[in-house]
Design a protein around this motif. Sequence first.
Motif, PDB file in Angstrom:
ATOM      1  N   HIS A  55       0.857  -1.145  -0.058  1.00  0.00           N
ATOM      2  CA  HIS A  55      -0.052   0.086   0.004  1.00  0.00           C
ATOM      3  C   HIS A  55       0.889   1.197  -0.019  1.00  0.00           C
ATOM      4  N   SER A  56       0.544   2.372  -0.671  1.00  0.00           N
ATOM      5  CA  SER A  56       1.211   3.542  -0.837  1.00  0.00           C
ATOM      6  C   SER A  56       1.002   4.452   0.242  1.00  0.00           C
ATOM      7  N   ARG A  57      -0.045   4.260   0.999  1.00  0.00           N
ATOM      8  CA  ARG A  57      -0.383   5.352   1.796  1.00  0.00           C
ATOM      9  C   ARG A  57      -0.545   4.799   3.230  1.00  0.00           C
ATOM     10  N   ILE A  58      -1.022   3.565   3.450  1.00  0.00           N
ATOM     11  CA  ILE A  58      -1.049   2.794   4.661  1.00  0.00           C
ATOM     12  C   ILE A  58      -0.187   1.436   5.003  1.00  0.00           C
ATOM     13  N   THR A  59       0.693   1.719   5.754  1.00  0.00           N
ATOM     14  CA  THR A  59       1.663   0.451   5.915  1.00  0.00           C
ATOM     15  C   THR A  59       2.146   0.698   7.409  1.00  0.00           C
ATOM     16  N   THR A  60       3.104  -0.387   7.832  1.00  0.00           N
ATOM     17  CA  THR A  60       3.425  -0.603   9.176  1.00  0.00           C
ATOM     18  C   THR A  60       4.883  -0.266   9.312  1.00  0.00           C
ATOM     19  N   ASP A  61       5.416   0.041  10.487  1.00  0.00           N
ATOM     20  CA  ASP A  61       6.893   0.202  10.566  1.00  0.00           C
ATOM     21  C   ASP A  61       7.338  -0.856  11.240  1.00  0.00           C
ATOM     22  N   ASP A 114       6.114  -9.842  24.131  1.00  0.00           N
ATOM     23  CA  ASP A 114       4.781  -9.911  23.173  1.00  0.00           C
ATOM     24  C   ASP A 114       4.374  -8.953  22.158  1.00  0.00           C
ATOM     25  N   ILE A 115       5.253  -7.873  22.065  1.00  0.00           N
ATOM     26  CA  ILE A 115       5.132  -6.831  20.822  1.00  0.00           C
ATOM     27  C   ILE A 115       5.076  -7.722  19.552  1.00  0.00           C
ATOM     28  N   PRO A 116       4.115  -7.477  18.615  1.00  0.00           N
ATOM     29  CA  PRO A 116       4.040  -8.305  17.333  1.00  0.00           C
ATOM     30  C   PRO A 116       4.956  -7.484  16.355  1.00  0.00           C
ATOM     31  N   ILE A 117       6.047  -8.162  15.920  1.00  0.00           N
ATOM     32  CA  ILE A 117       6.997  -7.860  14.870  1.00  0.00           C
ATOM     33  C   ILE A 117       6.117  -7.610  13.484  1.00  0.00           C
ATOM     34  N   ALA A 118       6.129  -6.799  12.607  1.00  0.00           N
ATOM     35  CA  ALA A 118       5.411  -6.754  11.441  1.00  0.00           C
ATOM     36  C   ALA A 118       5.430  -7.861  10.602  1.00  0.00           C
ATOM     37  N   GLU A 119       4.466  -8.111   9.988  1.00  0.00           N
ATOM     38  CA  GLU A 119       4.268  -9.342   8.930  1.00  0.00           C
ATOM     39  C   GLU A 119       4.221  -8.583   7.590  1.00  0.00           C
ATOM     40  N   TYR A 120       5.037  -9.149   6.620  1.00  0.00           N
ATOM     41  CA  TYR A 120       4.801  -8.760   5.181  1.00  0.00           C
ATOM     42  C   TYR A 120       4.685  -9.630   4.221  1.00  0.00           C
ATOM     43  N   GLY A 121       4.301 -11.087   4.745  1.00  0.00           N
ATOM     44  CA  GLY A 121       3.980 -12.146   3.712  1.00  0.00           C
ATOM     45  C   GLY A 121       5.136 -12.998   3.276  1.00  0.00           C
ATOM     46  N   SER A 122       4.979 -13.637   2.596  1.00  0.00           N
ATOM     47  CA  SER A 122       5.928 -14.898   2.158  1.00  0.00           C
ATOM     48  C   SER A 122       7.006 -14.617   0.909  1.00  0.00           C
ATOM     49  N   SER A 123       6.671 -13.401   0.287  1.00  0.00           N
ATOM     50  CA  SER A 123       7.559 -13.203  -0.726  1.00  0.00           C
ATOM     51  C   SER A 123       8.905 -12.921  -0.114  1.00  0.00           C
ATOM     52  N   LYS A 129      11.969  -7.650   5.072  1.00  0.00           N
ATOM     53  CA  LYS A 129      11.570  -6.762   5.711  1.00  0.00           C
ATOM     54  C   LYS A 129      11.203  -7.292   7.171  1.00  0.00           C
ATOM     55  N   ARG A 130      10.710  -8.454   7.423  1.00  0.00           N
ATOM     56  CA  ARG A 130      10.307  -9.017   8.626  1.00  0.00           C
ATOM     57  C   ARG A 130      11.625  -9.173   9.320  1.00  0.00           C
ATOM     58  N   LEU A 131      12.862  -9.987   8.642  1.00  0.00           N
ATOM     59  CA  LEU A 131      13.990 -10.037   9.261  1.00  0.00           C
ATOM     60  C   LEU A 131      14.576  -9.009   9.674  1.00  0.00           C
ATOM     61  N   TYR A 132      14.763  -7.947   9.112  1.00  0.00           N
ATOM     62  CA  TYR A 132      15.232  -6.534   9.309  1.00  0.00           C
ATOM     63  C   TYR A 132      14.795  -6.302  10.811  1.00  0.00           C
ATOM     64  N   ARG A 133      13.464  -6.250  10.779  1.00  0.00           N
ATOM     65  CA  ARG A 133      12.864  -5.815  12.045  1.00  0.00           C
ATOM     66  C   ARG A 133      13.043  -6.583  13.422  1.00  0.00           C
ATOM     67  N   LYS A 134      13.252  -8.065  13.036  1.00  0.00           N
ATOM     68  CA  LYS A 134      13.722  -9.233  13.769  1.00  0.00           C
ATOM     69  C   LYS A 134      15.083  -8.726  14.554  1.00  0.00           C
ATOM     70  N   GLN A 289      19.104 -12.030  12.236  1.00  0.00           N
ATOM     71  CA  GLN A 289      19.137 -10.542  11.786  1.00  0.00           C
ATOM     72  C   GLN A 289      19.772 -10.935  10.258  1.00  0.00           C
ATOM     73  N   LEU A 290      19.719  -9.651   9.544  1.00  0.00           N
ATOM     74  CA  LEU A 290      20.264  -9.856   8.214  1.00  0.00           C
ATOM     75  C   LEU A 290      21.658 -10.084   8.014  1.00  0.00           C
ATOM     76  N   ASN A 291      22.463  -9.628   8.712  1.00  0.00           N
ATOM     77  CA  ASN A 291      24.008  -9.798   9.245  1.00  0.00           C
ATOM     78  C   ASN A 291      24.489  -9.319  10.324  1.00  0.00           C
ATOM     79  N   ALA A 292      25.732  -9.433  10.712  1.00  0.00           N
ATOM     80  CA  ALA A 292      26.184  -8.801  11.970  1.00  0.00           C
ATOM     81  C   ALA A 292      27.058  -7.541  11.892  1.00  0.00           C
TER      82      ALA A 292
END
Length: 523
Positions: A55-61, A114-123, A129-134, A289-292
């Motif tokens: 979505h171009s206007r509504i997303t999550t951080d 318990d804070i839910p990390i953002a989900e962006y699907g299986s692509s 994007k999710r791993l970066y946040r993890k 994480q994506l890298n160290a």
Amino acid sequence: MKSFNEVVRELSDPTSRQALKAMRRGIEREALRIEKTGHLAMDSHPKALGSALMHSRITTDYSESLLEFITPVFENIDELVEDLTCTHAYSVRNLNGQRLWPVSMPCYVGDVADIPIAEYGSSNNGKMKRLYRKGLTYRYGAQMQIISGVHFNFSVSDALWSRLYALSDTKMSKAEFISESYFGLIRNYRRLVWVLPYLFGASPALCGSFIKDQPTDLPFEKVGKGTLYLPYATSLRMSDLGYTNHEQNSLSISYNNLSDYLDGMNSAISMSSENFAKIGVKVDGEYRQLNANVLQIENEFYSPIRAKRVAQGNEKPSESLARAGVEYIEVRALDVNPYSAVGIEKSQIRFLDLFLLNCLLQPSLASSEAEEAEIAANLEAVVLEGRKPGLQLTQNGIAIGLSDWLTSLFDNLGEIAKLLDNDADSEYQQALAHWHKAVVNPDETLSGRIIKMLKHEQIDHNQWVMQLAQDYYQQLNDYSISDSVLARYQQDAQQSLDKQAASESLGDVSFDQFLADYFGQKS
């Protein structure tokens, strides 16, 4: 190098004034979804809001609970705020009774695990994007990541660039001149960045639960049952309690020109971190994480301002800048304004226009290590005690009173305001006069108003914020959205979901290979 007064005189003709007025702006506002009880929402991103990935206007951080509302680019301030308000109003109507938390610092978090990390699907893009946040969670903890802010994107018109280029005696190409000038703006902004938390900082107090597990030697005072505050603080969001990364202290990113900046950024994203290496990258077959490196990706670099260009395809930010130079800048030093349902007021936008034009039009010498230390010390002083009577800052190695520096700055902003206003319209001068009250009386700053109210009412910060959340929930629910605009939001939501589904149906390479390819690209 021409003086500020010389440049202002040369831009005083009608054509130049029109070129000055044609600024382009966009806003990104973050806001936590909360339940009626005030507790953080733990459910998934509402489907009615579309795909957070597409979505171009509504997303999550960072979190499923942390919404981000993004406007297109506008020249007209009324249209910009109208668009942002419509996006808020549509979203609130589709939150199943949840509210938006209208301040920067969170509360009622409960167990941070318990804070839910953002989900962006299986692509693969979604997984990355999710791993970066993890990775951010492992590195800094989840609580820091759900602090909210407002980002202000700004550029000046092509007509103004043509005028400024013609007035210059540079041997650079126009494209090089534009990038060089934007970096001049950035250097001056950094010298004056303390002005923004002074005027617009809105986190002088926080819910005591926010620092329950964090050691701090800040001399907090208490009001109500559990609100902690510093008497003269402006923006705890920008303090060490907020959005900081001490690992980045080892980086020396230069803002003296585009080439040095890109060299520094490319070095930063390949610099290893002993601390982050201890976390592990892939442990027992699962990525952490994506890298160290000190930065997983460029977005992890925490800076109060960024040089930007719209990316093409899968370009990294630095690749976009290297390809075609700076296109706009992103201001990242703004707290959420609790006195606005959308987190920012029009008078703030007009002040930012004046402030950023001043940073562009003033001479901007290269900065040194000593000046960088001075910039950091001034910012920290204002963040923690910006409203303290007689506060002294340092300008070019010389002590100067904060109020004296602000008075001089407002004189320059007044000259620009006169160029932007006309006989029938004095909105810039009115906005400047409005915020000048805060120069004369620190109680008129956003942080001053908040502390004065909390102490006078003797109420908890969270009690006040919950009432604001309820008021804005009602206000945005009642906000009039035309049927055509409503249909557009519904269509955008569905199209974003369809776009994500289509991307996930394609045959992707393995995620391991995807990451190897991504980080193997030359910057």
